[in-house]
Enzyme design. Structure first.
Site, PDB file in Angstrom:
ATOM      1  N   CYS A 380       0.802  -1.054  -0.047  1.00 54.55           N
ATOM      2  CA  CYS A 380      -0.144   0.026   0.110  1.00 54.55           C
ATOM      3  C   CYS A 380       0.833   1.364   0.030  1.00 54.55           C
ATOM      4  O   CYS A 380       1.443   1.622  -1.137  1.00 54.55           O
ATOM      5  CB  CYS A 380      -1.078   0.064   1.221  1.00 54.55           C
ATOM      6  SG  CYS A 380      -2.452   0.831   0.895  1.00 54.55           S
ATOM      7  N   HIS A 513      -3.545  -5.169   0.751  1.00 53.40           N
ATOM      8  CA  HIS A 513      -2.778  -5.597   2.224  1.00 53.40           C
ATOM      9  C   HIS A 513      -2.968  -7.141   2.136  1.00 53.40           C
ATOM     10  O   HIS A 513      -3.894  -7.772   2.601  1.00 53.40           O
ATOM     11  CB  HIS A 513      -3.711  -5.158   3.330  1.00 53.40           C
ATOM     12  CG  HIS A 513      -3.336  -3.668   3.487  1.00 53.40           C
ATOM     13  ND1 HIS A 513      -2.204  -3.232   4.311  1.00 53.40           N
ATOM     14  CD2 HIS A 513      -3.936  -2.604   3.169  1.00 53.40           C
ATOM     15  CE1 HIS A 513      -2.237  -1.875   4.321  1.00 53.40           C
ATOM     16  NE2 HIS A 513      -3.388  -1.543   3.719  1.00 53.40           N
ATOM     17  N   GLU A 515      -1.330  -9.041   3.747  1.00 54.86           N
ATOM     18  CA  GLU A 515      -1.087  -9.887   5.110  1.00 54.86           C
ATOM     19  C   GLU A 515      -2.555 -10.432   5.798  1.00 54.86           C
ATOM     20  O   GLU A 515      -2.605 -11.149   6.701  1.00 54.86           O
ATOM     21  CB  GLU A 515      -0.594  -9.007   6.044  1.00 54.86           C
ATOM     22  CG  GLU A 515      -1.315  -7.686   6.421  1.00 54.86           C
ATOM     23  CD  GLU A 515      -1.026  -6.512   5.412  1.00 54.86           C
ATOM     24  OE1 GLU A 515      -0.714  -6.559   4.231  1.00 54.86           O
ATOM     25  OE2 GLU A 515      -1.089  -5.241   5.958  1.00 54.86           O
TER      26      GLU A 515
END
Ligand code: GLN
Length: 537
Positions: A380, A513, A515
């Site tokens: 990002c 993102h 993650e």
């Protein structure tokens, strides 16, 4: 009909209610039951989206675009069930809805009160969007005794009274400290905490005792006696060396068995914990380490990048290495120290972020990783800074920048106010900061034969977003001519989602993102590939 399990905490905060709820959810799911896990947060923010990570840790984003408490990340990672907007509520959200309704005349004639209006709204939340779930595990944030959590406790008391005690269960998690000086385990704080809970009408059915060491039978008996719970329902949770041990340890303590027994249910499937045992072993025994530098603003706060830290560990497990995170505060970086920082570093990660502070350090570090062929992952804001670095130093656009940080720049990164989601135009704004970013799951088409396509082994991916600014697509040709390829685009080709550098072993920036979608038992391909590249470096 669903059974509802409410998880409260006592004595001190941070005892691991989230992890306990997530582990229980995993075990019940493994027994063949359909489970949902939700969280009620007693603070006055409408959601944690506007809170600093220093205050609240990471903001976890769901597929359907909610900015939620980081405990929902634990739930997802352990259960592999995607959390939804409807799984997290705060006092702020409840009050803002009630006050709006009051202004619109929705309660005409009535006095609007905590009981019944706030408690009714909480009870509605508990049941919202529940279809054929067997269990709804509902964690109540904060600690019993806090003024703020009272309406929630009152609501769950009423709720259990309404749907029946045989359909609800109360689990209370407390601390059982060990006093070194007297060499004793102390049960008094637990007794007091349960007393507090009982004074508001809630009798726990299970008490989970967090402790540094195993609790002897005598002390368990004492807790059972004073807290009015059967001895088998005094469950200990001794500090684990890695969180992946938690489901194993709760299984050994028979938490799931006691829950099923309470509801008079039988196990439908045998729980298989082989995979958890395997990854626990890998995490505890792997000797080889890979150093990854994370440069961000909140690196000193343990929970600020929770999902990211987890995803990197998952990538390490897959590659049989321990990922050693070297956390560097971005505004402490001096340009002439960069090479020193990178001396023992095999990979650089710049995570998401907001605002100008520390950006020079990030850009200098990206510059070093690009030139010295060090594996780089920009997430990002990290991707946005990589674009600015490239524009400045390779495209030679001197005043290249992001309009988020400086007004008078050549906009490599800029605000967009409209974007397309499944053919629908969504409007953004930066006037009202809460919940107005590009949030949640969006598709990215991957370029044929690109590194990213090889990593994902797919033509397109869905990943979660949380940002207001976008890469300026008009410069695509210029970037690509010099080797920075736009290898992932939104389906309408308007928004660059992924960039990668040719002539570099591993240099990738993603606007989303990744993650949030990594799980210990199914690590995210991007993190696996990043750690693999760092291992080879
Ligand atoms: N501040 C940037 C934006 O709003 C990046 C946000 C992020 O990294 N999550 O676009």
């Amino acid at each position: 009909m669903a059974r509802y399990i409410f998880v409260t905490g006592g004595v001190v905060s941070s005892l691991g209610k989230g992890l306990s709820s997530a582990s229980l959810a995993y075990l019940l799911k493994s027994q063949g039951y359909k489970v949902r896990v939700r969280k009620m947060d007693p603070y006055l923010n409408v959601d944690p989206g506007t809170m600093s990570p220093f205050q609240h840790g990471e903001v976890f984003v769901t597929d359907d675009g909610a900015e939620t408490d980081l405990d929902l990340g634990h739930y997802e990672r352990f259960t592999n069930i995607s959390a939804k907007q409807s799984d997290n509520i705060t006092t702020g959200k409840i009050y803002s809805e009630i006050i709006k309704k009051e202004r619109e005349g929705g309660y005409l004639g009535k006095t609007v009160q905590v009981i019944p209006h706030v408690t009714d709204r909480i009870k509605k939340f508990i049941k919202t969007d529940i279809k054929n779930e067997d269990f709804v595990i509902c964690e109540i944030g904060g600690t019993v005794g806090d003024i703020e959590s009272l309406p929630f406790l009152e609501a769950i008391r009423q709720f259990s009274n309404e749907i029946g005690r045989n359909k609800t269960m109360f689990i209370h998690l407390t601390l059982v400290p060990f006093l070194k000086s007297s060499d004793e385990i102390k049960t008094k704080p637990t007794q007091h905490s349960v007393k507090e809970l009982r004074s508001i009408g809630i009798q726990p059915d299970i008490v989970i005792c967090r402790s540094q060491q195993s609790i002897p039978l005598d002390q368990r008996k004492k807790i059972s006696l004073f807290c009015n719970v059967p001895i088998q329902n005094v469950i200990e949770t001794v500090d684990v060396k890695t969180i992946y041990e938690a489901p194993i340890s709760f299984y050994n303590e028979k938490l799931d068995k006691q829950v099923l027994r309470y509801f008079k249910l039988k196990s439908k499937k045998k729980v298989n914990l082989t995979n958890w045992r395997k990854i626990t072993k890998t995490v505890l025994n792997t000797k080889r380490t890979v150093n990854i530098a994370i440069i961000g603003k909140y690196v000193n706060l343990k929970d600020a990048y929770k999902s990211l830290d987890e995803a990197l560990i998952h990538g390490g497990i897959k590659n049989n290495v321990k990922v050693n995170l070297i956390r560097i505060e971005s505004d402490k970086i001096k340009k002439n120290q960069i090479s020193k920082i990178f001396k023992n570093v095999s990979g650089l990660l710049i995570p998401g972020g907001f605002g100008k502070r520390g950006t020079d350090g990030k850009i200098a570090a990206i510059n070093y990783a690009r030139k010295n062929k060090i594996p780089f992952l920009g997430i990002c804001f990290g991707m946005q800074m990589a674009m600015v670095e490239f524009a400045k130093n390779v495209l030679k656009i001197k005043n290249a920048g992001s309009t988020e940080l400086t007004k008078n720049v050549f906009p490599i990164i800029a605000l967009i106010n409209e974007w397309n989601k499944n053919g629908k135009l969504i409007k953004g704004t930066n006037k009202n900061l809460g919940g107005t970013m590009r949030l949640g799951s969006y598709e990215a088409k991957l370029r044929h034969n690109s590194l990213i396509q090889k990593i994902y082994k797919s033509k397109s991916v869905f990943e979660r977003h949380r940002h207001r600014y976008e890469v300026n697509n008009r410069l695509k040709d210029k970037f690509e001519k010099k080797g920075l390829i736009f290898s992932g685009m939104s389906p309408d080709d308007q928004l660059p989602e992924i960039v990668e550098l040719n002539n570099h072993p591993w240099f990738i920036g993603v606007q989303f993102h990744p993650e949030f979608k990594s799980r210990p038992l199914s690590p995210h391909p991007l993190f696996c590939s990043f750690i693999k590249a760092a291992k080879l470096n």
